[in-house]
Design an enzyme around this catalytic site. Structure first.
Site, PDB file in Angstrom:
ATOM      1  CG  HIS A  16      42.537  69.154  35.531  1.00 41.79           C
ATOM      2  ND1 HIS A  16      41.679  68.169  35.966  1.00 41.79           N
ATOM      3  CD2 HIS A  16      43.647  68.509  35.087  1.00 41.79           C
ATOM      4  CE1 HIS A  16      42.242  66.979  35.790  1.00 41.79           C
ATOM      5  NE2 HIS A  16      43.445  67.169  35.267  1.00 41.79           N
ATOM      6  CG  HIS A 360      51.517  66.097  26.385  1.00 40.49           C
ATOM      7  ND1 HIS A 360      51.216  67.243  25.663  1.00 40.49           N
ATOM      8  CD2 HIS A 360      50.754  66.163  27.510  1.00 40.49           C
ATOM      9  CE1 HIS A 360      50.324  67.948  26.332  1.00 40.49           C
ATOM     10  NE2 HIS A 360      50.021  67.321  27.444  1.00 40.49           N
ATOM     11  CG  ASN A 364      43.145  71.102  27.893  1.00 40.97           C
ATOM     12  OD1 ASN A 364      41.936  70.972  27.734  1.00 40.97           O
ATOM     13  ND2 ASN A 364      43.688  71.227  29.088  1.00 40.97           N
ATOM     14  CD  GLU A 368      45.017  75.138  23.214  1.00 38.97           C
ATOM     15  OE1 GLU A 368      46.190  75.322  22.835  1.00 38.97           O
ATOM     16  OE2 GLU A 368      44.605  75.490  24.335  1.00 38.97           O
ATOM     17  CG  ASP A 384      43.469  61.783  28.521  1.00 43.20           C
ATOM     18  OD1 ASP A 384      44.391  62.108  29.303  1.00 43.20           O
ATOM     19  OD2 ASP A 384      42.864  62.617  27.829  1.00 43.20           O
TER      20      ASP A 384
END
Length: 463
Positions: A16, A360, A364, A368, A384
């Site tokens: 986060h 996983h 993020n 990337e 999510d």
């Protein structure tokens, strides 16, 4: 016109903090705004080890670009948020009011509060202060839409049917059909009262109840900043624009991935980076030959699952680098692979030798990988991540989802992604798609791109 002063608040998890910090930096770059990023006290102490154990009420740190301030969520005093969510929220709201009052006293009043996922109490504080608030959704636009329809759109019964029947198709406006395995686990899994899952479900619900009230008020469309880019989720974003101002600003990835001459800022991560020579190790490998493995800072594998992953990597016969937050460093697999405790993921993914990312599927990491043009083998676990895996495989064509954490299944997926290079090899198409999405991501976030323009417009209209 007075300079904007954005207060960006996030929870104290690395996944986060990273997008919040990148958003804060982009706000400054886009329009010269003043930005303060506030994180929980415990995270602040880990980011700034020199910070005193007893923090001053107006403690600030500066990394050359951003100003950081700590806020109290009670966890530093031993509070269990899941056991006492009301006190958790009260402590945060009280702390934010103190921060805002301090800035008024110093002649730098807050003009807008940007609150990340789970922190809707910040919107109430903003209303009390008479300043606007904006939700910063750190996941995909599709994840936002799924959650909105569940919490605020009246479709929650469909999720209950999916929870009872894995083959049941959940059909939501403007979205592909989802089965249970594709839906955020917080919306379909068990949530016993008083557990962390129940706590998270409540906080998600409060975020969307806040948005629902703002939409119903009809005075002005609420704004949501999304860590995605328009071309990636065009239809999803467009589906909400009649009622919500959807500001796409992604991908919020390290500047080195999207700019030719980026100005890097200090990382101040929660984890110490491994000092081993893994980049030199990558330098010695052939282009596109290495498998990079990481399951993020929160996701964990059981010991037997780790063994299965290792078996799959060994069976593939490909060199690999495995980032394990608590797994030690050094050689792994008889010289075939190396383990590192924590690495600079963006540097690894952008290295010419990396040809696949075993992930996983946290948002993020997906962002990337797409910015770098690296296809993925996906082992999603919760929240999510499962939705991201569906999107990456079925909508964008940049990855393969493993059906189980099993050595043979992982080897199969690696063969699909990295393949043998024949004309009919599906991996060739996947790698081409990954590169094409990389170009679109860089275009969106680069100078003059859609995300860059949205950020500039947001700064101008921030209050």
């Amino acid at each position: 016109m007075a300079k904007q002063h954005f207060l960006v608040i996030t929870i104290g998890a690395q996944g986060h903090i990273n997008p919040a910090r990148r958003l804060a930096a982009r706000l400054i770059e886009a329009g010269g705004a003043r930005v303060t990023l506030t994180v929980p006290i415990l995270a602040y102490r880990r980011m700034f080890p020199s910070a005193a154990a007893e923090l001053e009420p107006r403690e600030e740190k500066d990394d050359g670009l951003l100003t950081y301030m700590p806020y109290s969520d009670g966890v530093e005093d031993g509070l269990d948020p899941a056991a006492n969510p009301a006190e958790f929220k009260r402590r945060i709201a009280e702390s934010l009011r103190c921060i805002a009052a301090g800035f008024v006293a110093r002649g730098r009043p807050i003009t807008c509060i940007v609150y990340a996922l789970l922190l809707s109490m910040a919107a109430a504080v903003a209303r009390d202060l008479g300043v606007p608030s904006v939700l910063f959704w750190i996941q995909s636009a599709t994840s936002f839409a799924v959650n909105y329809h569940y919490f605020a759109g009246g479709y929650d019964k469909l999720f209950s049917e999916a929870a009872a029947d894995p083959s049941f198709l959940v059909e939501l406006p403007g979205l592909p059909a989802f089965r249970r395995k594709d839906l955020p686990t917080l919306l379909t899994g068990p949530r016993p009262e008083g557990t962390f899952y129940s706590f998270l479900h409540t906080l998600y619900g409060e975020v969307f109840e806040t948005l629902r009230r703002e939409v119903s008020a009809g005075e002005e469309k609420p704004r949501v900043i999304l860590n995605t880019f328009r071309a990636l989720e065009e239809d999803v974003v467009a589906g909400f624009e009649a009622s919500i101002d959807m500001v796409t600003v992604g991908p919020l990835v390290p500047p080195s991935l999207i700019m030719t001459s980026p100005e890097e800022t200090a990382t101040n991560d929660l984890y110490e980076h491994d000092t081993s020579n893994y980049m030199e190790w990558l330098d010695g490998k052939e282009e596109g030959s290495v498998v990079y493995v990481s399951f993020g800072s929160y996701a964990t594998l059981k010991e037997e699952e780790r063994e299965e992953v290792k078996k799959g990597l060994s069976a593939s016969g490909r060199p690999y680098i495995w980032a394990m937050a608590k797994g030690g460093s050094g050689d792994d697999g008889g010289g075939l692979g190396v383990k590192v405790e924590w690495c600079e993921q963006a540097r690894v993914l952008s290295h010419r030798s990396v040809g696949c990312f075993v992930t996983h599927c946290g948002w993020n990491s997906v962002a990337e990988a797409m910015a770098c043009g690296v296809p993925m083998v996906m082992l999603p676990q919760w929240t999510d991540q499962v939705t991201n895996a569906k999107l990456a495989e079925e909508e964008w064509g940049v990855g393969v989802r493993a059906e189980a954490v099993a050595g043979e299944e992982l080897r199969r997926c690696l063969d699909v992604v990295m393949g043998g290079g024949e004309a009919d090899d599906g991996g060739i198409v996947m790698r081409r798609r990954a590169k094409a999405w990389s170009e679109k991501a860089r275009e969106a976030a680069g100078d003059g791109g859609s995300s860059a323009r949205n950020l500039a417009a947001f700064v101008v209209g921030g209050n």
